[in-house]
Design a protein around this motif. Sequence first.
Motif, PDB file in Angstrom:
ATOM      1  N   TYR A 182      -6.853  -6.116 -11.327  1.00  0.00           N
ATOM      2  CA  TYR A 182      -5.612  -5.996 -10.698  1.00  0.00           C
ATOM      3  C   TYR A 182      -5.729  -6.500  -8.861  1.00  0.00           C
ATOM      4  O   TYR A 182      -6.745  -6.378  -8.592  1.00  0.00           O
ATOM      5  CB  TYR A 182      -4.901  -4.617  -9.945  1.00  0.00           C
ATOM      6  N   SER A 183      -5.364  -7.056  -7.659  1.00  0.00           N
ATOM      7  CA  SER A 183      -4.932  -7.569  -6.518  1.00  0.00           C
ATOM      8  C   SER A 183      -3.687  -6.510  -5.584  1.00  0.00           C
ATOM      9  O   SER A 183      -2.908  -6.552  -6.371  1.00  0.00           O
ATOM     10  CB  SER A 183      -4.722  -9.308  -6.779  1.00  0.00           C
ATOM     11  N   LEU A 184      -4.531  -7.473  -4.586  1.00  0.00           N
ATOM     12  CA  LEU A 184      -3.605  -6.462  -3.232  1.00  0.00           C
ATOM     13  C   LEU A 184      -3.599  -6.990  -2.725  1.00  0.00           C
ATOM     14  O   LEU A 184      -4.284  -8.389  -1.591  1.00  0.00           O
ATOM     15  CB  LEU A 184      -4.005  -4.895  -2.998  1.00  0.00           C
ATOM     16  N   VAL A 185      -2.139  -7.663  -1.991  1.00  0.00           N
ATOM     17  CA  VAL A 185      -2.263  -8.662  -0.787  1.00  0.00           C
ATOM     18  C   VAL A 185      -1.369  -8.171   0.195  1.00  0.00           C
ATOM     19  O   VAL A 185      -0.754  -6.929   0.022  1.00  0.00           O
ATOM     20  CB  VAL A 185      -1.439  -9.784  -1.439  1.00  0.00           C
ATOM     21  N   ILE A 186      -2.204  -8.083   2.089  1.00  0.00           N
ATOM     22  CA  ILE A 186      -0.822  -7.483   2.586  1.00  0.00           C
ATOM     23  C   ILE A 186      -0.249  -8.691   3.999  1.00  0.00           C
ATOM     24  O   ILE A 186      -1.125  -9.447   4.460  1.00  0.00           O
ATOM     25  CB  ILE A 186      -1.946  -6.939   3.436  1.00  0.00           C
ATOM     26  N   LEU A 187       0.463  -8.997   3.847  1.00  0.00           N
ATOM     27  CA  LEU A 187       1.439  -9.616   4.301  1.00  0.00           C
ATOM     28  C   LEU A 187       1.731  -9.278   6.105  1.00  0.00           C
ATOM     29  O   LEU A 187       1.280  -8.143   6.848  1.00  0.00           O
ATOM     30  CB  LEU A 187       2.962 -10.127   3.791  1.00  0.00           C
ATOM     31  N   ASN A 188       1.577 -10.433   7.275  1.00  0.00           N
ATOM     32  CA  ASN A 188       1.127  -9.747   8.362  1.00  0.00           C
ATOM     33  C   ASN A 188       2.716  -9.126   8.438  1.00  0.00           C
ATOM     34  O   ASN A 188       3.339  -8.727   9.903  1.00  0.00           O
ATOM     35  CB  ASN A 188       1.576 -11.567   9.128  1.00  0.00           C
ATOM     36  N   THR A 189       3.640  -9.055   7.948  1.00  0.00           N
ATOM     37  CA  THR A 189       4.736  -8.112   8.356  1.00  0.00           C
ATOM     38  C   THR A 189       3.909  -6.665   8.013  1.00  0.00           C
ATOM     39  O   THR A 189       5.632  -5.683   8.148  1.00  0.00           O
ATOM     40  CB  THR A 189       6.200  -8.719   7.721  1.00  0.00           C
ATOM     41  N   GLY A 190       2.891  -6.369   7.393  1.00  0.00           N
ATOM     42  CA  GLY A 190       2.994  -5.076   7.008  1.00  0.00           C
ATOM     43  C   GLY A 190       3.426  -4.806   5.369  1.00  0.00           C
ATOM     44  O   GLY A 190       3.407  -3.376   5.376  1.00  0.00           O
ATOM     45  N   TYR A 191       3.818  -5.153   5.128  1.00  0.00           N
ATOM     46  CA  TYR A 191       3.712  -5.159   3.785  1.00  0.00           C
ATOM     47  C   TYR A 191       2.925  -5.407   2.117  1.00  0.00           C
ATOM     48  O   TYR A 191       2.359  -6.295   2.063  1.00  0.00           O
ATOM     49  CB  TYR A 191       5.306  -5.467   3.086  1.00  0.00           C
ATOM     50  N   VAL A 192       3.265  -4.594   1.626  1.00  0.00           N
ATOM     51  CA  VAL A 192       1.954  -5.104   0.297  1.00  0.00           C
ATOM     52  C   VAL A 192       2.251  -5.843  -0.529  1.00  0.00           C
ATOM     53  O   VAL A 192       3.399  -4.407  -1.467  1.00  0.00           O
ATOM     54  CB  VAL A 192       1.320  -3.734   0.198  1.00  0.00           C
ATOM     55  N   GLY A 193       1.967  -6.396  -1.628  1.00  0.00           N
ATOM     56  CA  GLY A 193       2.173  -6.984  -2.717  1.00  0.00           C
ATOM     57  C   GLY A 193       0.785  -6.646  -4.177  1.00  0.00           C
ATOM     58  O   GLY A 193      -0.235  -6.500  -3.201  1.00  0.00           O
ATOM     59  N   ALA A 194       1.155  -5.877  -5.422  1.00  0.00           N
ATOM     60  CA  ALA A 194       0.315  -6.345  -6.272  1.00  0.00           C
ATOM     61  C   ALA A 194       0.441  -6.731  -7.339  1.00  0.00           C
ATOM     62  O   ALA A 194       2.377  -6.620  -7.277  1.00  0.00           O
ATOM     63  CB  ALA A 194      -0.191  -4.268  -6.460  1.00  0.00           C
ATOM     64  N   CYS A 195      -0.437  -7.235  -8.565  1.00  0.00           N
ATOM     65  CA  CYS A 195      -0.135  -7.037  -9.461  1.00  0.00           C
ATOM     66  C   CYS A 195      -1.947  -7.562 -10.743  1.00  0.00           C
ATOM     67  O   CYS A 195      -2.250  -7.286  -9.648  1.00  0.00           O
ATOM     68  CB  CYS A 195      -0.152  -9.446  -9.533  1.00  0.00           C
ATOM     69  N   GLY A 196      -1.561  -7.850 -11.411  1.00  0.00           N
ATOM     70  CA  GLY A 196      -2.028  -7.286 -12.331  1.00  0.00           C
ATOM     71  C   GLY A 196      -1.690  -6.123 -13.109  1.00  0.00           C
ATOM     72  O   GLY A 196      -0.758  -6.118 -13.648  1.00  0.00           O
ATOM     73  N   ILE A 197      -2.802  -5.589 -14.335  1.00  0.00           N
ATOM     74  CA  ILE A 197      -2.579  -4.168 -14.466  1.00  0.00           C
ATOM     75  C   ILE A 197      -2.150  -3.003 -13.636  1.00  0.00           C
ATOM     76  O   ILE A 197      -3.631  -2.476 -13.213  1.00  0.00           O
ATOM     77  CB  ILE A 197      -3.551  -4.225 -15.695  1.00  0.00           C
ATOM     78  N   ASN A 198      -1.692  -2.204 -14.005  1.00  0.00           N
ATOM     79  CA  ASN A 198      -1.523  -1.195 -13.431  1.00  0.00           C
ATOM     80  C   ASN A 198      -2.108   0.208 -13.947  1.00  0.00           C
ATOM     81  O   ASN A 198      -0.968   1.469 -14.170  1.00  0.00           O
ATOM     82  CB  ASN A 198       0.405  -0.847 -12.909  1.00  0.00           C
ATOM     83  N   GLU A 199      -3.000   0.437 -14.038  1.00  0.00           N
ATOM     84  CA  GLU A 199      -3.712   1.085 -14.933  1.00  0.00           C
ATOM     85  C   GLU A 199      -4.271   2.679 -14.212  1.00  0.00           C
ATOM     86  O   GLU A 199      -3.665   2.700 -13.203  1.00  0.00           O
ATOM     87  CB  GLU A 199      -4.897   0.901 -15.289  1.00  0.00           C
ATOM     88  N   HIS A 200      -3.328   3.808 -15.019  1.00  0.00           N
ATOM     89  CA  HIS A 200      -3.188   4.361 -14.461  1.00  0.00           C
ATOM     90  C   HIS A 200      -2.275   5.147 -12.450  1.00  0.00           C
ATOM     91  O   HIS A 200      -3.024   5.627 -12.039  1.00  0.00           O
ATOM     92  CB  HIS A 200      -4.874   5.418 -14.304  1.00  0.00           C
ATOM     93  N   GLY A 201      -2.005   3.719 -12.361  1.00  0.00           N
ATOM     94  CA  GLY A 201      -0.724   3.710 -11.096  1.00  0.00           C
ATOM     95  C   GLY A 201      -1.844   3.356  -9.930  1.00  0.00           C
ATOM     96  O   GLY A 201      -1.613   2.762  -9.040  1.00  0.00           O
ATOM     97  N   ARG A 202      -3.574   2.539 -10.652  1.00  0.00           N
ATOM     98  CA  ARG A 202      -3.628   2.592  -8.977  1.00  0.00           C
ATOM     99  C   ARG A 202      -3.581   0.961  -8.271  1.00  0.00           C
ATOM    100  O   ARG A 202      -3.476   1.368  -6.549  1.00  0.00           O
ATOM    101  CB  ARG A 202      -4.978   1.540  -9.578  1.00  0.00           C
ATOM    102  N   MET A 203      -2.163   0.058  -8.622  1.00  0.00           N
ATOM    103  CA  MET A 203      -1.611  -1.104  -8.117  1.00  0.00           C
ATOM    104  C   MET A 203      -0.742   0.346  -6.819  1.00  0.00           C
ATOM    105  O   MET A 203       0.328  -0.898  -5.811  1.00  0.00           O
ATOM    106  CB  MET A 203      -0.654  -1.876  -8.987  1.00  0.00           C
ATOM    107  N   GLY A 204       0.434   1.107  -7.454  1.00  0.00           N
ATOM    108  CA  GLY A 204       1.184   1.907  -6.453  1.00  0.00           C
ATOM    109  C   GLY A 204       2.514   1.881  -6.371  1.00  0.00           C
ATOM    110  O   GLY A 204       3.149   2.142  -5.631  1.00  0.00           O
ATOM    111  N   VAL A 205       3.212   1.099  -7.958  1.00  0.00           N
ATOM    112  CA  VAL A 205       4.207  -0.062  -8.148  1.00  0.00           C
ATOM    113  C   VAL A 205       4.954   1.046  -8.678  1.00  0.00           C
ATOM    114  O   VAL A 205       6.070   0.596  -9.952  1.00  0.00           O
ATOM    115  CB  VAL A 205       3.964  -1.009  -8.549  1.00  0.00           C
TER     116      VAL A 205
END
Length: 475
Positions: A182-205
């Motif tokens: 899984y991957s996490l990215v942060i925009l300069n607006t302060g928002y967080v994006g995630a993609c990948g396999i959300n095993e046990h909620g680690r992506m927070g989506v």
Amino acid sequence: CDNLSKKQIHHISVSKEGGHCIGIGANDWCFVWGEASYIGVLGLGTNTSATTPFLVRSLRREKVKQTACSAFHSLCITENMVIYAWGSKQLTLLGVDTNEPTPLQFLNGKGLKCLSACNTHSLAWNPNAIEIYSFGMPGPWLGYDDGDNGGGSTRFGVMKFDSSIMGNDGFSITFADCSSQYSLVILNTGYVGACGINEHGRMGVGKKIQSSAKVIWNRNLQNIVLCSGGSFHAGFVDTEGAVYTCGVGADFRTGHGDKETRWEPQRVESLKNIQVCQIEAVDSRTFVITPQGNLIMVGKEPVSGRTHSGPFLYEYLNAYRMYDICGAQDFCVAIGIRAKEPIPKPKVDNVSVDAMNPNVQVDNMNRLIGDVIGNYHQLGTEQKFEVDSVYSTFIKMKKTTPDNSVKPMIYGKGGQGVPAPPPNAPPMGNIAWGGPGGGQMGGGGGGPPPNVVYGGGGGGQQQQYGGSQMNMQNM
């Protein structure tokens, strides 16, 4: 470690799921040390499996500015923005396994300055641009959103965002991190994006999304400047220094005082009175660093087996202002500069539980250090010393049988020559977005970027926002 301090190591990358480290030291030279989980991952031109801090000689003529590594490969960027890689061909895409740094021609010339690496893929980006390149093993963690949820064979490309983001020069990727699948990215607006396999909620989506090759923007996180992805949990820090975590709660690793799994990010209340400027989520623990330089941990210690259900302050490091922390499964490396006087201590309970005696809580730092010295260090195993007391700059020792001829031992040398901490994370920018009639957004306010799917609650509704459609899917 005096050996590292003498080399003036000021930047370190650790393979979170491996056993080796890469550091940048004097003259911007690249050093490597630790145990190799995969042949060639140390980059020394040989198949050696372990080394003490050693110069990567093939890079001695280069000024290395950034490094990243996993258990199976390593990466670095030089002053001229040339990216080198070595290790497994599955992750470097070089066609063959390599045991010394080799340029990645498919990435060079793109002005990339930042790196993140894990056992399944890597990320490379420029904090002033919106494009973030992902490469490695094919899967949804690469964020290509090509219609098959990452099931294709594509192994290199640019993460796909909504056109309203990609087509707006005001957006940029200020920070990113990745962990296996899984991957996490942060925009300069302060928002967080995630993609990948959300095993046990680690992506927070949310609980309903099991995997996604589409980058999902999280409605529950705003003004985020830092993130860290662990194997089964993740941590985030906002502009106010507040900490949020999600994922597996086993061993109290998320800092919420319980072992519950959290599918959406939740603020860590036990740290609400402590500002944080650095975070590292790794294995069964989470580290944070305060602006004053205090190192604090929640979760389970890998060596002693102690579990900290709440914030635990490493008091014996108060002679140093820590500014970076990197962790692996079995160890961690912290970087700091010597303080002119002991740094202020935050108010924490320092309660821990001994794995060998789980029904007894301990809040004595002397016991913690004493266990390590008594069981592992020759002072305890051979000379029968024990910890008498811990001061801000040294540890006072005494023998089990008092011996007036023995002077107290003084610890705490090293750390000289380390550059000052880097500046604080960038503030939230003022961003204009949307089509005709689009509004202004400042300080990360308003809502998530338009025309995107994001995690958290909310019904399946559509709303006009800034001249674009914003799809809100129920998690």
